[in-house]
Design an enzyme around this catalytic site. Structure first.
Site, PDB file in Angstrom:
ATOM      1  N   HIS B 140       0.888  -1.308   0.067  1.00  0.00           N
ATOM      2  CA  HIS B 140       0.180  -0.035  -0.083  1.00  0.00           C
ATOM      3  C   HIS B 140       1.002   1.421  -0.054  1.00  0.00           C
ATOM      4  CE1 HIS B 140      -2.716   2.939   1.686  1.00  0.00           C
ATOM      5  NE2 HIS B 140      -3.884   2.001   1.344  1.00  0.00           N
ATOM      6  N   ASP B 217       2.832  -4.798   7.867  1.00  0.00           N
ATOM      7  CA  ASP B 217       1.513  -4.190   7.809  1.00  0.00           C
ATOM      8  C   ASP B 217       0.477  -4.869   8.026  1.00  0.00           C
ATOM      9  OD1 ASP B 217      -0.578  -2.988   6.836  1.00  0.00           O
ATOM     10  OD2 ASP B 217       0.466  -2.409   5.032  1.00  0.00           O
ATOM     11  N   CYS B 381      -4.900   2.594  -3.657  1.00  0.00           N
ATOM     12  CA  CYS B 381      -3.568   2.960  -3.122  1.00  0.00           C
ATOM     13  C   CYS B 381      -2.452   2.074  -3.297  1.00  0.00           C
ATOM     14  CB  CYS B 381      -3.654   3.414  -1.697  1.00  0.00           C
ATOM     15  SG  CYS B 381      -4.882   4.796  -1.343  1.00  0.00           S
TER      16      CYS B 381
END
Lengths: 150, 423
Positions: B140, B217, B381
């Site tokens: 991302h 993440d 994104c």
């Protein structure tokens, strides 16, 4: 579904499928690239302007049906017009898509632009419809060397 | 901890669910009962943000109605109550992640904030000119840009693990990228645009063989998988509250205590200090050192309730249910011949990304919206992922535990209508 039909009129779907003036313009003397970071749409507008007259105009790029159709209709309207007339068309288009959905539409004055009146109901799509026009104005302002095909 | 039992004020009851039923879960989410343009809402944009159960909404309402005060400072009743609730959430998060210590749980404003915290407080201290940071092609933007900024500032270099056309990372290439200059690996657990579940444990092990710390993440992972940071062995783990049925504007950074102890401070301000004079400031203990300013107190407390809600349902049920719904979704969508899937990894969770021949994702999104079906269209994104697959954008349907097979039936009905109009 009525508002959807209003947005995706046959004319828009036709222009999306078979856009007019699609492609590069080797002897262009104005060009600009427009980008909508929201959706990743890109468009390039090529112009051949001589003595204040838009002699030729073409566009390339990828985008949704609304942005492609808008670019296609725009090229047909601007081709052969003076720079000043092109700017007036932009203003008319801009006023149309940013006015309230309830506002009366002057069909006669708007002519071919009127098919984009449906965009007013879809705030998230106004940018799609406007991308080509903003790119045109940027290209008219940014005089560039002729685009080379080399 | 024992804080829970001494707490006064209503702790929203989370009912025990015996024989789990997706309809029962759905009833906890008031927004899922509403209509959009006269059609029942079909919410398939959970990778962007999840909906909130009544329990979370009531916790936040209760806080502002009867418990609101600033934390860590007041000597009066309400301030102590708010502090207890806030710190109790930290214990819930610790337990949720199976972290060793409460010192390792830092509340942030979200995943992006957590990554930026690490980029500043760890990166600026330990990453120098010529050093390398490894990320992956499917990150991302929030796990790309903070590292790019750090590289610009320090002269370090960003290296990228490539992926194949199924959307799976090439681990051999990853191992080849590791060298003596590598100072950090920052990788996504579950891809938000492809749904790929990365072999995160293997990645961590490979990096640790060279003593390289790893940031995970976990934004997309937490609502689908049980996370055990000790078992994973990661050094940093970040996630957002709003992607796991909690409020927006709150997130968590887990960092191993030994690393957190050595890091620079991030934001300076109140609460992160022990004492301040114009000559010298002594920073506070962990984890408060990294929580400057008044935090999102209601958000943190609401997040605690959200995590308890998920734990109560249990990842076993969530995993089994979501696998069934996702598989069904892939099956019914693949019957539409104009569809091409973007992201066909062996191991996938939560996300189905696709393009439809001759119809731009934006047009699909607008059509489906009028059918009451909310999906995401765009680059999500992850522009490098779009570049890899040579598409400007995709349509993405992403599920949570409250989605049902019939949600995909509604999606497919909508897609057939669009394809007809555009053909």
């Amino acid at each position: 579904m009525d508002e959807l039909r209003e947005l995706y009129q046959e004319i828009i779907l036709d222009h999306n499928k078979n856009p007019k003036n699609f492609g590069e313009l080797p002897d262009a003397n104005h060009s600009s690239e427009g980008y909508n970071p929201l959706c990743g749409d890109r468009i390039k507008v090529f112009l051949k302007v001589k003595d204040g007259l838009v002699e030729d105009i073409k566009f390339t790029g990828s985008g949704c049906a609304i942005s492609r159709a808008s670019a296609s209709v725009m090229t047909t309207l601007v081709k052969g017009k003076t720079v000043q007339e092109a700017e007036e068309l932009f203003k008319r288009f801009h006023d149309l898509v940013t006015q309230s959905p309830q506002a009366e539409v002057n069909l006669e004055e708007l002519d071919k632009l009127a098919v984009f009146a449906g965009v007013r109901e879809f705030p998230s799509r106004i940018k799609c419809a406007s991308l080509a026009w903003h790119t045109l104005i940027a290209a008219l302002k940014e005089k560039q060397e002729p685009i080379s095909t080399e | 901890m024992g804080i829970q039992n001494t707490l006064e004020g209503s702790n929203t009851e989370i009912p025990e669910i015996g024989a789990l039923d997706v309809d029962k879960i759905k009833q906890d989410f008031p927004i899922l009962q509403r209509k959009v343009y006269g059609k029942p809402l079909v919410f398939l944009d959970n990778a962007a943000s999840t909906q909130k159960p009544l329990q979370v909404i009531e916790t936040i309402q209760q806080y502002y109605t009867a418990e609101n005060a600033n934390i860590h400072r007041g000597v009066y009743y309400l301030s102590e109550l708010a502090t207890q609730k806030y710190e109790h959430s930290r214990e819930i998060v610790r337990r949720f992640l199976n972290a060793r210590s409460l010192k390792e749980i830092v509340f942030t404003y979200g995943t992006t904030d957590g990554i930026n915290l690490v980029a500043h407080a760890f990166g600026r201290k330990f990453i120098k000119e010529g050093d390398e940071i490894i990320i992956s092609e499917m990150e991302h933007h929030s796990n790309i840009v903070p590292w790019q900024i750090l590289c610009e500032e320090t002269g370090a270099r960003l290296r990228v693990i490539p992926m194949n056309d199924n959307g799976e990372l090439d681990l051999d290439q990853f191992r080849n990228l590791i060298n003596s200059r590598t100072k950090l690996v920052a990788v996504v657990y579950v891809s938000n645009s492809l749904g790929t579940v990365n072999p995160i444990k293997e990645i961590i092990q490979s990096a640790h063989e060279h003593d390289i710390p790893v940031l995970v993440d976990g934004a997309q992972a937490v609502s689908h998988y049980r996370i055990d940071v000790q078992e994973l062995g990661c050094d940093f783990f970040v996630f957002s509250g709003h992607k796991i049925f909690g409020p927006t504007g709150v997130g968590v950074l887990y960092a191993r205590e030994e690393i957190l102890e050595t890091m620079n401070p991030f934001r300076g301000g109140g609460d992160m200090i022990k004492s301040v004079t114009f000559e010298r400031t002594i920073y506070n203990d962990l984890p408060y050192r990294f929580e400057a300013g008044t935090p999102n107190i209601a958000g943190v407390i609401g997040l605690g309730t959200a995590l308890e809600y998920v734990e109560n349902i249990g990842y076993e049920w969530i995993g089994a249910h979501e696998t069934e719904v996702l598989q069904y979704g892939m099956n019914v969508l693949s019957e539409i011949k104009q569809i091409r899937f973007i992201g066909t990894a062996q191991k996938k969770a939560g996300v189905i990304s696709f393009v439809v021949d001759g119809v731009h994702p934006h047009d699909i999104g607008t059509f489906l919206d009028r059918e009451g079906v909310a999906i995401r269209t765009g680059h999500h994104c992850t522009q490098p992922v779009m570049d890899h697959f040579n598409v400007p954008a995709t349509s993405r349907a992403s599920i949570a535990m409250y989605n049902k097979k019939e949600d995909f039936d509604a999606l497919v009905r909508g897609l057939h209508k669009i394809i007809k109009v555009f053909s």
